[in-house]
Scaffold this active site. Structure first.
Site, short mmCIF file in Angstrom:
data_model
loop_
_atom_site.label_atom_id
_atom_site.label_comp_id
_atom_site.label_asym_id
_atom_site.label_seq_id
_atom_site.Cartn_x
_atom_site.Cartn_y
_atom_site.Cartn_z
NE ARG A 122 -48.39 56.60 90.83
CZ ARG A 122 -48.21 55.59 91.68
NH1 ARG A 122 -49.13 55.32 92.59
NH2 ARG A 122 -47.14 54.84 91.61
CG ASP A 140 -67.60 57.04 78.41
OD1 ASP A 140 -66.63 57.78 78.15
OD2 ASP A 140 -67.64 55.84 78.11
CG PHE A 153 -64.86 51.75 72.81
CD1 PHE A 153 -64.51 51.05 71.66
CD2 PHE A 153 -64.04 51.66 73.91
CE1 PHE A 153 -63.36 50.27 71.63
CE2 PHE A 153 -62.89 50.89 73.89
CZ PHE A 153 -62.55 50.19 72.75
CE LYS A 202 -61.64 58.09 72.76
NZ LYS A 202 -61.17 56.81 72.21
CE1 TYR A 217 -43.57 50.64 100.33
CE2 TYR A 217 -42.12 51.95 101.73
CZ TYR A 217 -42.35 51.23 100.57
OH TYR A 217 -41.36 51.08 99.64
NE ARG A 264 -48.70 54.64 98.47
CZ ARG A 264 -48.32 54.18 97.26
NH1 ARG A 264 -48.87 54.62 96.15
NH2 ARG A 264 -47.37 53.26 97.17
CG HIS A 308 -66.44 59.98 71.85
ND1 HIS A 308 -67.45 59.42 71.08
CD2 HIS A 308 -65.57 58.98 72.10
CE1 HIS A 308 -67.21 58.13 70.91
NE2 HIS A 308 -66.09 57.83 71.52
CD GLN A 317 -57.72 55.48 71.29
OE1 GLN A 317 -58.52 56.40 71.28
NE2 GLN A 317 -57.38 54.80 70.21
C1 LIG Z 1 -66.94 56.14 74.62
C2 LIG Z 1 -65.65 55.58 75.14
N1 LIG Z 1 -65.55 55.22 76.43
C3 LIG Z 1 -64.42 54.73 76.94
C4 LIG Z 1 -63.30 54.56 76.15
C5 LIG Z 1 -62.09 53.92 76.76
O1 LIG Z 1 -60.97 54.69 76.71
P1 LIG Z 1 -59.50 54.05 76.63
O2 LIG Z 1 -59.28 53.56 75.24
O3 LIG Z 1 -58.62 55.21 76.99
O4 LIG Z 1 -59.43 52.96 77.64
C6 LIG Z 1 -63.35 54.95 74.79
C7 LIG Z 1 -62.22 54.89 73.87
O5 LIG Z 1 -61.37 54.30 73.59
C8 LIG Z 1 -64.56 55.44 74.28
O6 LIG Z 1 -64.66 55.79 72.99
#
Ligand SMILES: Cc1ncc(COP(=O)(O)O)c(C=O)c1O
Length: 393
Positions: free
Chosen positions: A228, A153, A82, A182, A218, A211, A156, A179
């Site tokens: 967050r 990463d 992605f 997922k 602050y 922080r 998935h 997301q």
């Molecule tokens: C492989 C991969 N990395 C990063 C992301 C980024 O995640 P997000 O959509 O939560 O920003 C996604 C999916 O959306 C993804 O499939």
């Protein structure tokens, strides 16, 4: 037609969790719901620390920032993933180096990654594509040999494991996405896992306006942002995590069934499931499609035939990332990626919600493929008898 399980899934427990956040008045900030979720997510993945974030893109950016990766640095990424895996490198000011993928798993080709290392290479980002961990037996020693930061990463790969060890904190830091599509979701959301306490503090600081954990509201000793997660999202994710293992088992059973059933079709080759991954999240079930196995039917037409029989699918990423306008050189460095090019032409993705179906429902998939083949054979026979001047059956 089969009614496939929907996604997202939720019940009274999410409603209760949301109500509790509502009544607590702690909707944002470092809420109790946030801490509870982070501890549970870290524990499930055998990681010392979890730092949640707004999504799986900013979590990657935070990882680069906390590892002091920026302008002048190169980061190795797969070309078939992605957009965010590589855009996050650019957003951190560094340069993505695109490397090919393995033809049987679509994970990073580790040999090609090693060949792409230059003096500027600071980090490598393996994507556990579709939920299958990259070959960590080879990747982690490679990272060590070359002094690279390994950022998994794991967007998935919720709950995936390699030789029994959950992914996410097996490299220096791992990034997850929650997301909407997922395997665990709060509509949006992200998380970082690490076993390195000093790195965890830098990550926390970046996500929390620079922080420091023991400083005051602050006081901002570092540069950071506000990334967050809200209490609402944390409460929902805590419940989604409770469902994860049962869903993981179901998806793995479905995947075994589909592997077995689809093996009979010459034109469909599922991606391999490396046995060293005892747990495989199966965010996607990916088929490599060969038109020759279906009398020359194109992938697009095959997918339409599946759709007509009630089987939804996707063609996946339309192009390797170095073809995206914002990521072409000089915004990146590109090494030859013939497999990634082919994957964009041959892949058919089935979503993880289909894998939550019972076996009797899932059987609709091989049945649909058989039906498409039967139609193709009939068509070919008619054409042949027509060619010979006979009457079609
Ligand atoms: C492989 C991969 N990395 C990063 C992301 C980024 O995640 P997000 O959509 O939560 O920003 C996604 C999916 O959306 C993804 O499939």
């Amino acid at each position: 037609m089969v009614e496939w399980p929907g996604w997202p899934q939720w019940d009274e427990r999410e409603l209760d969790g949301l109500r509790q956040v509502l009544e607590s008045g702690s909707w944002g900030g470092y809420s109790e719901a946030l801490g509870t979720f982070e501890r549970a997510f870290a524990e499930r993945h055998a990681a010392r620390r979890c730092i949640s974030a707004m999504n799986g893109t900013v979590s990657l950016v935070a990882a680069f920032a906390a590892c002091e990766i920026g302008p002048g640095d190169e980061v190795i990424v797969p070309a078939y993933t992605f957009f965010a895996t590589a855009s996050a490198v650019r957003l951190a000011g560094a340069t993505p180096v695109f490397v090919d993928i393995d033809p049987d798993t679509y994970n990073l080709d580790i040999g090609a990654a090693e060949a792409a290392i230059s003096e500027s290479t600071k980090a490598i980002v393996p994507v556990h594509f579709a939920g299958l961990p990259v070959d960590l037996d080879v990747l982690l020693p490679l990272g060590e040999r070359h002094g690279l930061v390994v950022i998994e990463d794991a967007a998935h790969a919720h709950g995936s494991s390699w030789r029994g060890r959950p992914v996410g904190a097996l490299g220096h830091v791992g990034s997850f996405s929650f997301q909407a599509n997922k395997n665990m979701t709060a509509g949006e959301g992200g998380a970082l896992l690490t076993n390195d306490d000093a790195l965890a503090e830098r990550l926390w600081s970046y996500v929390n306006q620079g922080r420091s954990p023991d400083g005051s509201w602050y006081e901002h000793p570092h540069l950071g942002s506000n990334l967050r997660l809200t209490g609402w999202q944390a409460a929902v994710l805590r419940i989604q995590l409770d469902r994860l293992d049962q869903q993981l088992e179901r998806r793995m059973a479905s995947s075994r069934f589909l592997h077995e059933q689809l093996a009979q079709f010459a034109g469909l080759r599922p991606l391999l499931w490396d046995e060293r991954a005892e747990s495989h999240a199966h965010h996607l079930f990916v088929l490599r499609y060969d038109p020759a196995g279906f009398g020359g039917l194109s992938r697009a037409d095959f997918r339409l035939e599946l759709e007509a029989r009630g089987i939804p699918s996707s063609a996946g990423y339309g192009m390797p990332l170095y073809r995206q306008q914002s990521l072409t050189p000089p915004a990146s460095r590109v090494t030859p990626c013939p497999v990634a090019e082919r994957a964009c032409e041959e892949a058919i993705w089935l979503g993880h919600n289909l894998l939550l179906a019972e076996e009797a429902q899932l059987a609709a998939i091989p049945e649909a493929v058989e039906d498409i083949l039967t139609d193709r054979r009939r068509l070919a026979e008619r054409a042949e008898s027509h060619r010979q001047g006979g009457v079609a059956a």
